[in-house]
Design a protein around this motif. Structure first.
Motif, PDB file in Angstrom:
ATOM      1  N   LEU A  78      -5.821  35.016  45.730  1.00 55.45           N
ATOM      2  CA  LEU A  78      -5.436  34.974  47.142  1.00 55.45           C
ATOM      3  C   LEU A  78      -3.959  34.634  47.298  1.00 55.45           C
ATOM      4  N   LEU A  79      -3.482  33.679  46.529  1.00 62.17           N
ATOM      5  CA  LEU A  79      -2.069  33.305  46.591  1.00 62.17           C
ATOM      6  C   LEU A  79      -1.168  34.440  46.104  1.00 62.17           C
ATOM      7  N   ASP A  80      -1.655  35.238  45.166  1.00 56.72           N
ATOM      8  CA  ASP A  80      -0.896  36.419  44.739  1.00 56.72           C
ATOM      9  C   ASP A  80      -0.632  37.333  45.940  1.00 56.72           C
ATOM     10  N   VAL A  81      -1.671  37.551  46.746  1.00 59.46           N
ATOM     11  CA  VAL A  81      -1.557  38.401  47.943  1.00 59.46           C
ATOM     12  C   VAL A  81      -0.593  37.779  48.945  1.00 59.46           C
ATOM     13  N   LEU A  82      -0.764  36.490  49.211  1.00 55.98           N
ATOM     14  CA  LEU A  82       0.079  35.806  50.209  1.00 55.98           C
ATOM     15  C   LEU A  82       1.527  35.739  49.759  1.00 55.98           C
ATOM     16  N   GLU A  83       1.736  35.595  48.450  1.00 55.92           N
ATOM     17  CA  GLU A  83       3.102  35.550  47.920  1.00 55.92           C
ATOM     18  C   GLU A  83       3.765  36.922  48.058  1.00 55.92           C
ATOM     19  N   LYS A  84       3.018  37.991  47.782  1.00 57.77           N
ATOM     20  CA  LYS A  84       3.557  39.346  47.936  1.00 57.77           C
ATOM     21  C   LYS A  84       3.929  39.644  49.385  1.00 57.77           C
ATOM     22  N   ARG A  85       3.189  39.070  50.319  1.00 54.63           N
ATOM     23  CA  ARG A  85       3.483  39.261  51.748  1.00 54.63           C
ATOM     24  C   ARG A  85       4.636  38.377  52.213  1.00 54.63           C
ATOM     25  N   GLY A  86       5.070  37.445  51.356  1.00 53.94           N
ATOM     26  CA  GLY A  86       6.184  36.570  51.696  1.00 53.94           C
ATOM     27  C   GLY A  86       5.797  35.335  52.496  1.00 53.94           C
ATOM     28  N   TYR A  87       4.512  34.995  52.502  1.00 58.74           N
ATOM     29  CA  TYR A  87       4.031  33.854  53.293  1.00 58.74           C
ATOM     30  C   TYR A  87       4.067  32.533  52.536  1.00 58.74           C
ATOM     31  N   VAL A  88       3.980  32.594  51.207  1.00 57.44           N
ATOM     32  CA  VAL A  88       3.990  31.385  50.384  1.00 57.44           C
ATOM     33  C   VAL A  88       4.841  31.610  49.142  1.00 57.44           C
ATOM     34  N   VAL A  89       5.258  30.514  48.534  1.00 53.11           N
ATOM     35  CA  VAL A  89       5.914  30.554  47.221  1.00 53.11           C
ATOM     36  C   VAL A  89       5.231  29.527  46.329  1.00 53.11           C
ATOM     37  N   ARG A  90       5.208  29.846  45.037  1.00 53.09           N
ATOM     38  CA  ARG A  90       4.647  28.926  44.044  1.00 53.09           C
ATOM     39  C   ARG A  90       5.732  28.565  43.056  1.00 53.09           C
ATOM     40  N   GLU A  91       5.771  27.286  42.716  1.00 53.69           N
ATOM     41  CA  GLU A  91       6.737  26.783  41.751  1.00 53.69           C
ATOM     42  C   GLU A  91       6.024  25.845  40.790  1.00 53.69           C
ATOM     43  N   THR A  92       6.582  25.696  39.623  1.00 57.67           N
ATOM     44  CA  THR A  92       6.024  24.763  38.651  1.00 57.67           C
ATOM     45  C   THR A  92       6.279  23.343  39.124  1.00 57.67           C
ATOM     46  N   ASP A  93       5.270  22.512  39.015  1.00 59.62           N
ATOM     47  CA  ASP A  93       5.376  21.103  39.375  1.00 59.62           C
ATOM     48  C   ASP A  93       6.146  20.385  38.274  1.00 59.62           C
ATOM     49  N   GLU A  94       7.297  19.823  38.613  1.00 58.08           N
ATOM     50  CA  GLU A  94       8.136  19.148  37.612  1.00 58.08           C
ATOM     51  C   GLU A  94       7.463  17.902  37.040  1.00 58.08           C
ATOM     52  N   GLU A  95       6.540  17.287  37.801  1.00 59.26           N
ATOM     53  CA  GLU A  95       5.840  16.093  37.317  1.00 59.26           C
ATOM     54  C   GLU A  95       4.715  16.454  36.358  1.00 59.26           C
ATOM     55  N   ARG A  97       3.933  20.024  34.414  1.00 56.09           N
ATOM     56  CA  ARG A  97       4.331  21.421  34.231  1.00 56.09           C
ATOM     57  C   ARG A  97       3.144  22.381  34.135  1.00 56.09           C
ATOM     58  N   ARG A  98       1.932  21.846  33.983  1.00 54.55           N
ATOM     59  CA  ARG A  98       0.744  22.707  33.964  1.00 54.55           C
ATOM     60  C   ARG A  98       0.321  23.093  35.374  1.00 54.55           C
ATOM     61  N   SER A  99       0.810  22.353  36.368  1.00 56.91           N
ATOM     62  CA  SER A  99       0.407  22.569  37.762  1.00 56.91           C
ATOM     63  C   SER A  99       1.420  23.414  38.514  1.00 56.91           C
ATOM     64  N   LYS A 100       0.917  24.107  39.514  1.00 53.67           N
ATOM     65  CA  LYS A 100       1.768  24.887  40.411  1.00 53.67           C
ATOM     66  C   LYS A 100       1.747  24.227  41.784  1.00 53.67           C
ATOM     67  N   LEU A 101       2.917  24.205  42.412  1.00 49.04           N
ATOM     68  CA  LEU A 101       3.036  23.716  43.783  1.00 49.04           C
ATOM     69  C   LEU A 101       3.152  24.918  44.704  1.00 49.04           C
ATOM     70  N   VAL A 102       2.442  24.884  45.805  1.00 45.74           N
ATOM     71  CA  VAL A 102       2.450  25.977  46.773  1.00 45.74           C
ATOM     72  C   VAL A 102       3.088  25.459  48.048  1.00 45.74           C
ATOM     73  N   SER A 103       4.029  26.236  48.579  1.00 48.55           N
ATOM     74  CA  SER A 103       4.621  25.871  49.873  1.00 48.55           C
ATOM     75  C   SER A 103       4.690  27.105  50.751  1.00 48.55           C
ATOM     76  N   ILE A 104       4.741  26.849  52.027  1.00 45.36           N
ATOM     77  CA  ILE A 104       4.771  27.918  53.017  1.00 45.36           C
ATOM     78  C   ILE A 104       6.229  28.317  53.264  1.00 45.36           C
ATOM     79  N   THR A 105       6.450  29.603  53.474  1.00 41.98           N
ATOM     80  CA  THR A 105       7.799  30.107  53.752  1.00 41.98           C
ATOM     81  C   THR A 105       8.024  30.137  55.265  1.00 41.98           C
ATOM     82  N   ASP A 106       9.248  30.449  55.679  1.00 44.37           N
ATOM     83  CA  ASP A 106       9.531  30.584  57.111  1.00 44.37           C
ATOM     84  C   ASP A 106       8.670  31.683  57.722  1.00 44.37           C
ATOM     85  N   GLU A 107       8.518  32.786  56.997  1.00 42.92           N
ATOM     86  CA  GLU A 107       7.658  33.871  57.492  1.00 42.92           C
ATOM     87  C   GLU A 107       6.205  33.394  57.583  1.00 42.92           C
ATOM     88  N   GLY A 108       5.782  32.604  56.613  1.00 45.17           N
ATOM     89  CA  GLY A 108       4.445  32.023  56.640  1.00 45.17           C
ATOM     90  C   GLY A 108       4.262  31.101  57.834  1.00 45.17           C
TER      91      GLY A 108
END
Length: 172
Positions: A78-95, A97-108
């Motif tokens: 689902l996040l793959d779809v939302l990321e392609k639409r520009g609604y969310v971004v995923r980044e590696t959690d620096e605390e 590194r096995r985890s991903k952080l998801v945040s909403i974009t301005d378009e989201g």
């Protein structure tokens, strides 16, 4: 009415309460979903955006999956779809590194505003014949049920194990 009969009726009322609550919640979500389909959004796509919009910071994928009652692999697709639409971004959690952080974009956030507007319209439509006083009373009952759920979870959850220092400057 006999006391035993009163007790049976009260028991039946309590038994049906959770079922009715779940049925109403599902119907409410369905109403929002129907209204959002005209904007190309489905229950699967609007709910994560709606949840993320309320988060002040990026959210771990696992926490978002738990909030949405989804399995992690389903959320990833689902996040793959939302990321392609520009609604969310995923980044590696620096605390972690096995985890991903998801945040909403301005378009989201724009989509989240649309979802909120539609949800408000559905709420107005479904509660039009209910007084503010009745809604306040119902809200107090639901608050008490939510508090009971939380108290039960806290009692049922084992205490977290203490982390131990390995001496290498990293906790295990």
């Amino acid at each position: 009415m006999e006391p035993e009969s009163d007790s049976l009726e009260a028991s039946e009322t309590r038994r049906l309460f959770g079922h009715r609550l779940a049925r109403i919640a599902a119907a409410w979500r369905r109403e929002i979903d129907i209204d959002l389909r005209t904007f190309g959004l489905t229950d699967a796509t609007w709910r994560p955006i709606y949840y993320l919009n309320f988060s002040a910071t990026a959210m771990r994928q696992t926490d978002l999956a738990r909030s949405l009652s989804l399995e992690a692999p389903s959320l990833v697709r689902l996040l793959d779809v939302l990321e392609k639409r520009g609604y969310v971004v995923r980044e590696t959690d620096e605390e972690d590194r096995r985890s991903k952080l998801v945040s909403i974009t301005d378009e989201g956030r724009q989509v989240a505003a649309l979802v909120s507007r539609v949800a408000d319209e559905v709420t107005a439509r479904l509660t039009a014949a209910i007084s503010d006083q009745e809604l306040d009373e119902c809200g107090r009952v639901l608050d008490r049920v939510e508090q009971a759920v939380q108290a039960h979870r806290e009692l049922a959850s084992p205490a977290p194990l203490p982390r131990r220092d390995t001496g290498a400057g990293k906790e295990e």
